[in-house]
Design a protein around this motif. Structure first.
Motif, PDB file in Angstrom:
ATOM      1  N   ASN A   1      74.036 -19.056  26.860  1.00  0.00           N
ATOM      2  CA  ASN A   1      73.289 -20.038  26.091  1.00  0.00           C
ATOM      3  C   ASN A   1      74.114 -21.315  25.916  1.00  0.00           C
ATOM      4  N   VAL A   2      74.555 -21.857  27.047  1.00  0.00           N
ATOM      5  CA  VAL A   2      75.362 -23.074  27.060  1.00  0.00           C
ATOM      6  C   VAL A   2      74.684 -24.084  27.981  1.00  0.00           C
ATOM      7  N   LYS A   3      74.499 -25.292  27.474  1.00  0.00           N
ATOM      8  CA  LYS A   3      73.898 -26.357  28.275  1.00  0.00           C
ATOM      9  C   LYS A   3      74.800 -27.573  28.224  1.00  0.00           C
ATOM     10  N   LEU A   4      74.862 -28.271  29.336  1.00  0.00           N
ATOM     11  CA  LEU A   4      75.659 -29.492  29.404  1.00  0.00           C
ATOM     12  C   LEU A   4      74.775 -30.637  29.870  1.00  0.00           C
ATOM     13  N   HIS A   5      74.622 -31.626  29.016  1.00  0.00           N
ATOM     14  CA  HIS A   5      73.947 -32.865  29.393  1.00  0.00           C
ATOM     15  C   HIS A   5      75.020 -33.806  29.950  1.00  0.00           C
TER      16      HIS A   5
ATOM     17  N   VAL B   1      75.690 -28.194  24.429  1.00  0.00           N
ATOM     18  CA  VAL B   1      74.839 -27.496  23.471  1.00  0.00           C
ATOM     19  C   VAL B   1      75.132 -26.006  23.588  1.00  0.00           C
ATOM     20  N   HIS B   2      75.667 -25.422  22.522  1.00  0.00           N
ATOM     21  CA  HIS B   2      76.012 -23.996  22.519  1.00  0.00           C
ATOM     22  C   HIS B   2      75.220 -23.306  21.416  1.00  0.00           C
TER      23      HIS B   2
ATOM     24  N   GLU C   1      88.403 -29.145  23.383  1.00  0.00           N
ATOM     25  CA  GLU C   1      89.082 -28.320  22.386  1.00  0.00           C
ATOM     26  C   GLU C   1      88.163 -27.197  21.892  1.00  0.00           C
ATOM     27  N   TYR C   2      86.885 -27.499  21.725  1.00  0.00           N
ATOM     28  CA  TYR C   2      85.933 -26.476  21.287  1.00  0.00           C
ATOM     29  C   TYR C   2      85.854 -25.343  22.307  1.00  0.00           C
ATOM     30  N   ILE C   3      85.762 -25.700  23.570  1.00  0.00           N
ATOM     31  CA  ILE C   3      85.683 -24.682  24.628  1.00  0.00           C
ATOM     32  C   ILE C   3      86.911 -23.780  24.575  1.00  0.00           C
TER      33      ILE C   3
ATOM     34  N   TYR D   1      76.596 -21.858  32.510  1.00  0.00           N
ATOM     35  CA  TYR D   1      75.942 -22.924  31.750  1.00  0.00           C
ATOM     36  C   TYR D   1      74.826 -23.538  32.576  1.00  0.00           C
ATOM     37  N   GLU D   2      73.919 -24.172  31.871  1.00  0.00           N
ATOM     38  CA  GLU D   2      72.845 -24.929  32.519  1.00  0.00           C
ATOM     39  C   GLU D   2      73.223 -26.408  32.489  1.00  0.00           C
TER      40      GLU D   2
END
Length: 230
Positions: free
Chosen positions: A6-10, A60-61, A74-76, A32-33
């Motif tokens: 449930n990970v998306k990258l714009h 978006v996670h 850093e979040y990743i 990821y999408e």
């Protein structure tokens, strides 16, 4: 694993900020999408997720958005703690890396970008300033890594590797477009060797656009930028 999916990258295909995040996700093996954004016609979701800057990248996670590539990296690393770890556990080393990451981001990255948007005397002044900053980075990295160019593999790919990659791994294309030799092996042998290693990593090769596609984009970008200043 359901959470990881449930990970998306714009992002945007030519954005070095987006490429940083893409590189981090692939290095960690996080599914990821990817959602390509047209920055001339921004999607409602991008505007919703990043109402302050209205820019890519946005991660978006689990439905929760994060903006700014530096923060996302850093979040990743904090959320997915398996190798490669982007930041060390030692607080002093983490602080050192954050210092140099800030230097790269605030004093070097945008400066190199200006080379694409200037010519003549303005470009000469920008290039001289850039060379000065690159020399500072060369000296700092040699000291930090004790004169040994860091290994780059699936277990050893850190925060600085990602930042240096986003700044220098496509500089050969930029140099061809703006005509300024940015990274010289004689002037900056440490950085040059490091970037050569980074460019050989399979994931780095995978995520960056083809040479012809990138050079065509940058040529048009430079032409438009120069027109806007005349």
């Amino acid at each position: 694993m359901a959470e990881e999916r449930n990970v998306k990258l714009h992002g945007m295909w030519v954005s070095p900020y987006s490429k940083r995040v893409e590189l981090a996700l692939k290095l960690k093996g996080i599914p990821y999408e990817y959602i390509e954004e047209d920055l001339s016609n921004k999607s409602p979701l991008l505007l919703q997720y990043n109402p302050v800057h209205k820019k890519v990248p946005v991660l978006v996670h689990n439905g929760k958005p994060l903006a700014e590539s530096y923060i996302i990296l850093e979040y990743i690393d904090e959320n997915w703690k398996h190798s490669p770890r982007f930041l060390p556990e030692d607080p002093h080393k983490r602080a050192q890396i954050r210092f140099w990451a800030s230097f790269i981001q605030q004093q070097l990255f945008e400066l190199l970008g200006r080379l694409l948007m200037t010519d003549g005397e303005a470009q000469k002044r920008t290039s001289e300033e850039a060379f000065e900053k690159i020399n500072v980075l060369e000296k700092g990295m040699k000291e930090y890594f004790s004169e040994v160019v860091p290994d780059v593999d699936d277990q050893n790919f850190g925060f600085l590797d990602i930042l240096v990659c986003s700044v220098f791994c496509t500089q050969n294309v930029c140099e061809e477009v703006h005509g300024v030799k940015v990274l010289d092996p004689k002037r900056n042998p440490f950085l040059f060797s490091w970037v050569e290693k980074l460019n050989q990593h399979p994931i780095v090769k995978e995520i960056y656009p083809p040479y012809d596609q990138l050079i065509n984009f940058l040529q048009v970008f430079r032409q438009n930028a120069l027109k806007s200043f005349t």
